[in-house]
Every structure is written in structure tokens, then in C-alpha cells.
Scaffold this active site. Structure first.
Site, PDB file in Angstrom:
ATOM      1  CG  LEU A 100      -7.077   9.127  10.408  1.00 26.03           C
ATOM      2  CD1 LEU A 100      -8.610   8.669  11.103  1.00 26.03           C
ATOM      3  CD2 LEU A 100      -6.259   9.713  11.585  1.00 26.03           C
ATOM      4  CB  CYS A 101      -3.165   4.926   6.134  1.00 25.45           C
ATOM      5  SG  CYS A 101      -4.554   4.287   5.119  1.00 25.45           S
ATOM      6  CG  HIS A 102      -0.888   2.255  11.031  1.00 29.90           C
ATOM      7  ND1 HIS A 102      -2.338   2.040  11.091  1.00 29.90           N
ATOM      8  CD2 HIS A 102      -0.661   2.483  12.351  1.00 29.90           C
ATOM      9  CE1 HIS A 102      -2.656   2.029  12.264  1.00 29.90           C
ATOM     10  NE2 HIS A 102      -1.815   2.348  13.099  1.00 29.90           N
TER      11      HIS A 102
ATOM     12  CG  ASP B 268      -2.813  12.584 -16.361  1.00 31.52           C
ATOM     13  OD1 ASP B 268      -3.414  13.838 -16.779  1.00 31.52           O
ATOM     14  OD2 ASP B 268      -1.473  12.360 -16.348  1.00 31.52           O
TER      15      ASP B 268
ATOM     16  CG  MET C  95      -7.105   1.789   3.465  1.00 28.27           C
ATOM     17  SD  MET C  95      -8.504   2.231   2.714  1.00 28.27           S
ATOM     18  CE  MET C  95      -8.384   3.301   1.899  1.00 28.27           C
ATOM     19  CD  GLU C  96      -1.563   0.445   2.775  1.00 25.43           C
ATOM     20  OE1 GLU C  96      -1.121   1.345   3.623  1.00 25.43           O
ATOM     21  OE2 GLU C  96      -2.570  -0.340   3.174  1.00 25.43           O
TER      22      GLU C  96
END
EC number: 4.6.1.17
Length: 159
Positions: A76-78, A129, A114-115
């Protein structure tokens, strides 16, 4: 006090928040993550002896790329036109860990928390990794928002 989840509508269904009528403001977010590892693993990274190459450079680029793709992986992030993404990696040999700090900026209608969190998280995952063949029990920890500015909710600083 009642707290409403902004991504849930009146029917209880998930939806993308409508930011059409929000003011455009300068927004910034800073996030962090740590990768804890054995001293030997950290030494290989710092001495440039890792067989896969420059771990920090790869993690930095991965974090930047991830910030730009956040709306592709968080439902739901823009999608945002980020104007700055910075990922800093600092070895803390006294604690056998790497500290990752990310910064995201833009002038827009919605925040970049969020970014920034995605950038720090993916940089940490990239370190994992690249080093998992050497050490599988590394721990990614303390992923959190440190600070955010701009927007209706104002300034936030983590305690």
C-alpha cells in the site's frame, strides 16, 4: 484514545491512503539496522578479503535500489519520486557488527519512512547474503525509524 489505521477503510478492508488533497512539503526519514557477526567475518569484510568483493559497496547500492522500489514490495505504499537516498555503513568492531543508516528525502504529499526502512533492511540483507557462506548465524537487529520530518504529523525522533 482511539487510534485509526490509515490503510484500513470503514469496511475493514486494506486500501491505499488518498493523499490527493495533502500539502506538498519537504519530507525526510532516517532509519537504521545492524548486522551482528563474528569478529572474523567482519575482519574479512574490512580487510577486503571477501571472495565476493566489496561487501559495503554492494550493500550500499542494494539499499539505494531498494528504496526506489519500495512501492513494488510494500503493497500500500505510494510510488515516490525520491530526491535523495543515502546509505551509510559503519563497522563497529568493538561490538562485532555493522551499523547501517539510511536517509531518504523528497518534496511530496506522503512520507518516506518506508523507503528509509526498506533501504536499511535490504542493505542488511545484502550483507547477510554476501557473507552467509562464511557465517550463517549472523543476526539482523534493531531495524527502526530514527527520525522523520515533514508532513501533518510533524517531527518524530526515536527514543
Amino acid at each position: 484514545m482511539t487510534h485509526l489505521f490509515t490503510h484500513i477503510n470503514q469496511d475493514g478492508k486494506a486500501n491505499m491512503v488518498d493523499v490527493t488533497d495533502k500539502n506538498t512539503t519537504q519530507r525526510q526519514a532516517i532509519a537504521q539496522a545492524y548486522v551482528e557477526m563474528k569478529a572474523e567475518t567482519l575482519a574479512l569484510i574490512l580487510n577486503g578479503q571477501h571472495h565476493k568483493g566489496d561487501v559495503f559497496a554492494t550493500a550500499r547500492i542494494a539499499g539505494i535500489m531498494a528504496a526506489k522500489k519500495t512501492s513494488d514490495i510494500i503493497p500500500l505504499c505510494h510510488p515516490l519520486a525520491l530526491t535523495k537516498v543515502e546509505v551509510e555503513l559503519v563497522a563497529e568492531p568493538e561490538f562485532n557488527r555493522v551499523r547501517i543508516q539510511s536517509l531518504c528525502k523528497l518534496s511530496g504529499k506522503t512520507g518516506v519512512e518506508m523507503e528509509a526502512l526498506t533501504a536499511a533492511s535490504v542493505a542488511a540483507l545484502t550483507i547477510y547474503d554476501m557473507c552467509k557462506a562464511i557465517q550463517k548465524d549472523m543476526v539482523i537487529t534493531q531495524v527502526k525509524l530514527l527520525e522523520k520530518t515533514g508532513g501533518k504529523s510533524g517531527h518524530f525522533t526515536s527514543q
